[in-house]
Motif scaffolding. Sequence first.
Motif, PDB file in Angstrom:
ATOM      1  N   UNK A 154      -4.466   6.129   7.356  1.00 14.66           N
ATOM      2  CA  UNK A 154      -5.099   5.429   8.479  1.00 14.66           C
ATOM      3  C   UNK A 154      -5.131   3.916   8.273  1.00 14.66           C
ATOM      4  N   UNK A 155      -5.044   3.459   7.025  1.00 19.34           N
ATOM      5  CA  UNK A 155      -5.079   2.026   6.752  1.00 19.34           C
ATOM      6  C   UNK A 155      -3.705   1.354   6.872  1.00 19.34           C
ATOM      7  N   UNK A 156      -2.652   2.155   6.987  1.00 23.02           N
ATOM      8  CA  UNK A 156      -1.299   1.597   6.912  1.00 23.02           C
ATOM      9  C   UNK A 156      -1.016   0.632   8.056  1.00 23.02           C
ATOM     10  N   UNK A 157      -1.411   1.004   9.285  1.00 23.77           N
ATOM     11  CA  UNK A 157      -1.168   0.111  10.420  1.00 23.77           C
ATOM     12  C   UNK A 157      -1.957  -1.188  10.290  1.00 23.77           C
ATOM     13  N   UNK A 164       0.846  -1.195   0.000  1.00 27.82           N
ATOM     14  CA  UNK A 164       0.000   0.000   0.000  1.00 27.82           C
ATOM     15  C   UNK A 164       0.880   1.242   0.000  1.00 27.82           C
ATOM     16  N   UNK A 165       0.332   2.301  -0.584  1.00 29.21           N
ATOM     17  CA  UNK A 165       1.006   3.596  -0.698  1.00 29.21           C
ATOM     18  C   UNK A 165       0.124   4.656  -0.055  1.00 29.21           C
ATOM     19  N   UNK A 166       0.731   5.533   0.733  1.00 32.95           N
ATOM     20  CA  UNK A 166       0.036   6.709   1.259  1.00 32.95           C
ATOM     21  C   UNK A 166       0.922   7.915   0.975  1.00 32.95           C
ATOM     22  N   UNK A 167       0.333   8.996   0.498  1.00 36.29           N
ATOM     23  CA  UNK A 167       1.151  10.139   0.107  1.00 36.29           C
ATOM     24  C   UNK A 167       1.028  11.299   1.084  1.00 36.29           C
ATOM     25  N   UNK A 168       2.129  12.033   1.201  1.00 31.92           N
ATOM     26  CA  UNK A 168       2.156  13.222   2.037  1.00 31.92           C
ATOM     27  C   UNK A 168       1.514  14.413   1.355  1.00 31.92           C
ATOM     28  N   UNK A 169       1.535  15.546   2.067  1.00 30.26           N
ATOM     29  CA  UNK A 169       0.826  16.732   1.579  1.00 30.26           C
ATOM     30  C   UNK A 169       1.402  17.286   0.285  1.00 30.26           C
ATOM     31  N   UNK A 170       2.702  17.130   0.091  1.00 33.31           N
ATOM     32  CA  UNK A 170       3.337  17.711  -1.096  1.00 33.31           C
ATOM     33  C   UNK A 170       3.563  16.704  -2.220  1.00 33.31           C
ATOM     34  N   UNK A 171       3.098  15.503  -2.032  1.00 35.10           N
ATOM     35  CA  UNK A 171       3.172  14.491  -3.087  1.00 35.10           C
ATOM     36  C   UNK A 171       1.816  14.409  -3.774  1.00 35.10           C
TER      37      UNK A 171
END
Length: 279
Positions: free
Chosen positions: A173-176, A142-149
Amino acid sequence: MAAAAAEPAPPRVGSVGFVGAGRMAEAIAQGLIRAGKVEAQHVLASAPTDRNLCRFRALGCQTTHSNQEVLQNCSVVFFATKPHILPGVLAEVAPVVTSEHILVSVAAGVSLSILEELLPPAARVLRVLPNLPCMVQEGAIVIARGRRAGSSEAELLQTLLEACGQCEEVPEAYVDIHTALSGSGVAFVCTFSEALAEGAIKMGMPSGMAHRIAAQTLLGTAKMLLQKGQHPAQLRTDVCTPGGTTIYGLHALEQGGLRAATMSAVEAATSRAKELSRK
């Protein structure tokens, strides 16, 4: 009305860097190389000692002991250090980080907000949670992006990592939960595979044969679930004939609490992942 500022263009992927050269970094690098996403000589990995770098050299990759050298030579950089080491590593490389980099953290428990605090304001940061089967290009990522990505960075990363298995963008929130389900889940599945084989060994089948058949059964079942898009309960029903062997075996599993124990294992691992994130 002023036009909205365009998202910065993602860099071309010339070289891929790894800061940290442990098993997960190796798994990702191996998947990218096997799938032809990047040539081995265009992968650069850093680590403080040669202990892990030797595996990258065996793949034909370049290696260094300088973390800054990785940033200076690579457009996409994976940070694959242990979580408690990562803040110091980010402080070390921050002076050479530019807005052209795509910075990808593989460290469990380190949130995007912390990563962005530790890096320059223009840094484009994403979190990636892979699992060990990336090594055989059958990972769950899974991938989660930051504010500047932006979406372009996420799409580029997803295109790369699809070489290592199934890859989806999710809310952070799904990463854990993913850490527990798919990261720890590898160990849970191995435990079940071992138990399945040992049942056959108990009934007289040779050990090597039992473990091969158990592993193939897990592989074949997983492929059917993914390719047919069925709910597991439907496939279970297809196997379970009235009065047959399967229903007797399922009854024994229910008596042993397999379903509740598995759910509790995912819950416990998720709770631990969240606890580590808070620390």
